[in-house]
Design an enzyme around this catalytic site. Structure first.
Site: not given
Length: 495
Positions: A280, A354
């Site tokens: 990030k 996920r």
């Protein structure tokens, strides 16, 4: 916070603050004749001086009122509207709580009959407790071991009921409000902790502590045990971290029949998410300690269920890991095999939530659940769609989704349904695996839910994306405790 609901009114009871709710009448003192008489016409003077008209949410304070054992007499206006919805009641009581905090009061007596008349005793009692709970919450930055003994006095909140028939309803509603407050407090504390304190192992220890204090059955699976179960997707995320992953299971067995199908809550527990190899940007990366707020909300909801002794079975499952770059970390293009046997091509290592949730959802199958809800700070796209006010909800069972939406409206922890359709699932097509872990730049919140749907075909399921509501927004750089209210209300409604 100590809560009391009393039927008998005692104007000479000592308190830091006495609150009276008032309607806008020609003579407002007529509603509180006893207080007005005891204070030699203080309410009359408030009105005639133009300092108070009893408009909705209006507040006026009299310091050390004569004739009362109160540090302040606080008049609360409820406005002229005939009926007030829950949202408005909460707004009025939040303003009251803010004023009381500004007065630095440590004990409050409330006579809110004028507000109850425009709403109902259940709503006012519950929202009073939740509103004051939100304003009284304070995160203490030090790790727990370094805090030392608690020195701040316990805040005392008392509400009077004019009608004894209201008492049982008010007490029950206050208990619900207090359980939700306690659940939110736990979720906030866990969310606000720094990532070097709140690790997967720390979450596991907190689950065991919760189990001991609230008679929960708690089990924590190690990486070796997860490996034996074939959780290749979950374990692939923790490869880049020195902190071992944990799968935490907490069970509240409240149903009369132990074998009654439980309602399962699955919370994403990324205690820190740097994005892995798909790292990030550095700006705001510190906020990625909040990537375990889904797990924190499961902790909070399970605590609330236990405190309320809900007569249902509830299972909380928390897959917990860190996501960091390392020589062993997932790489874009890697293919992993999930517990379900489905293979996943990892196109972006920052779509890791996920990957841990899918194996936890497969694990949930063994409980033969009545319903499953997963909660996750899953996508930034949901903030673009719904802002910081509303969580996104999707799923494979409309009844479960509708029940969750209704719980959100009642608890004021709102959610909004987004679609899951085959046209979106096509975006997850992979040339090298059964599916890819991302679906491209469009409809990111929906394709993330579509990914999870491949692992939920054997039970009724809904997905809550709380990336916009778990922290930030009006709360600033703080955890909010959401989705504890909506989950707790959902569980209450199942009773």
């Amino acid at each position: 916070m100590k809560i009391q609901i009393k039927a008998a009114k005692n104007l000479q009871q000592k308190t830091d603050c006495l609150v009276v709710a008032l309607k806008p009448l020609k003579k407002i003192a007529s509603q509180q004749a006893e207080i007005n008489a005891a204070t030699d016409g203080a309410l009359d003077r408030l009105q005639t001086s133009g300092q108070f008209s009893a408009d909705q949410g209006e507040l006026a304070s009299i310091r050390v009122p004569a004739g009362l054992q109160a540090g302040h007499l606080l008049a609360l206006g409820v406005g002229s509207e005939k009926n007030l919805d829950t949202e408005t009641v909460r707004e009025i009581l939040s303003g009251l709580a803010s004023k009381v905090k500004a007065l630095k009061a440590e004990s409050v007596l409330c006579d809110l009959q004028a507000l109850i008349a425009k709403s109902d005793i259940e709503t006012v009692s519950r929202q009073l407790v939740e509103a004051f709970g939100d304003h009284e919450y304070q995160y203490i930055p030090q790790p727990k071991a370094a805090r030392g003994p608690k020195t701040t006095p316990e805040f005392k909140l008392t509400m009077w009921c004019d009608d004894r028939k209201q008492l049982a309803t008010a007490k029950h509603a206050a208990a619900v409000g207090l359980a939700i407050h306690n659940g939110k407090t736990l979720a906030r504390d866990l969310g606000n902790m720094p990532g070097n304190v709140c690790t997967p192992s720390f979450l596991a220890s907190q689950a065991k502590k919760l189990g001991r204090s609230h008679e929960l059955k708690v089990k924590v699976l190690t990486e070796k045990q997860m490996q034996e179960l074939g959780m290749g997707s979950l374990l692939s995320v923790s490869k880049g971290s020195r902190e071992p992953a944990k799968l935490i299971i907490m069970e509240h067995r409240g149903a009369k029949k132990a074998k009654d199908a439980p309602h399962v809550l699955v919370g994403k527990g990324l205690t820190f998410d740097a994005g892995g190899i798909s790292i990030k940007p550095s700006a705001k990366m510190d906020e990625m300690k909040y990537d375990m707020c889904g797990a924190a909300s499961v902790f909070g909801a399970v605590l609330a269920a236990a405190e309320l002794e809900l007569p249902i079975n509830v299972v909380g499952i928390v897959p917990s890991s860190e996501n960091l770059p390392d020589g062993q970390a997932n790489k874009p293009g890697d293919v992993v095999t999930s517990m379900s046997g489905q293979t996943i091509e990892i196109l972006n290592t920052d779509a890791e939530g996920r990957l841990i949730l899918c194996d936890a959802l497969t694990y949930a199958e063994r409980y033969k659940p009545a319903s499953v809800i997963d909660i996750a700070t899953l996508t930034g796209a949901v903030i673009v769609a719904l802002g910081h006010q509303t969580s996104g909800v999707m799923g494979n069972d409309q009844e479960v989704i509708d029940n969750l939406l209704a719980a959100g409206d009642k608890s004021l922890d709102h959610a909004w349904q987004l679609p899951i359709k085959e046209t979106y699932k096509k975006q997850l097509k992979s040339d090298y695996a059964d599916l890819a872990n991302i679906g491209g730049p469009s409809a990111g919140t929906i394709t993330a839910a579509c990914f999870l749907s491949y692992f939920t075909e054997k039970f009724r399921w809904a997905h809550l994306d709380i990336a916009g509501t778990a922290w930030g927004g009006s709360a600033g750089k703080r955890a909010t405790g959401r989705a504890v209210p909506i989950l707790t209300q959902y569980l209450i409604d199942r009773c």
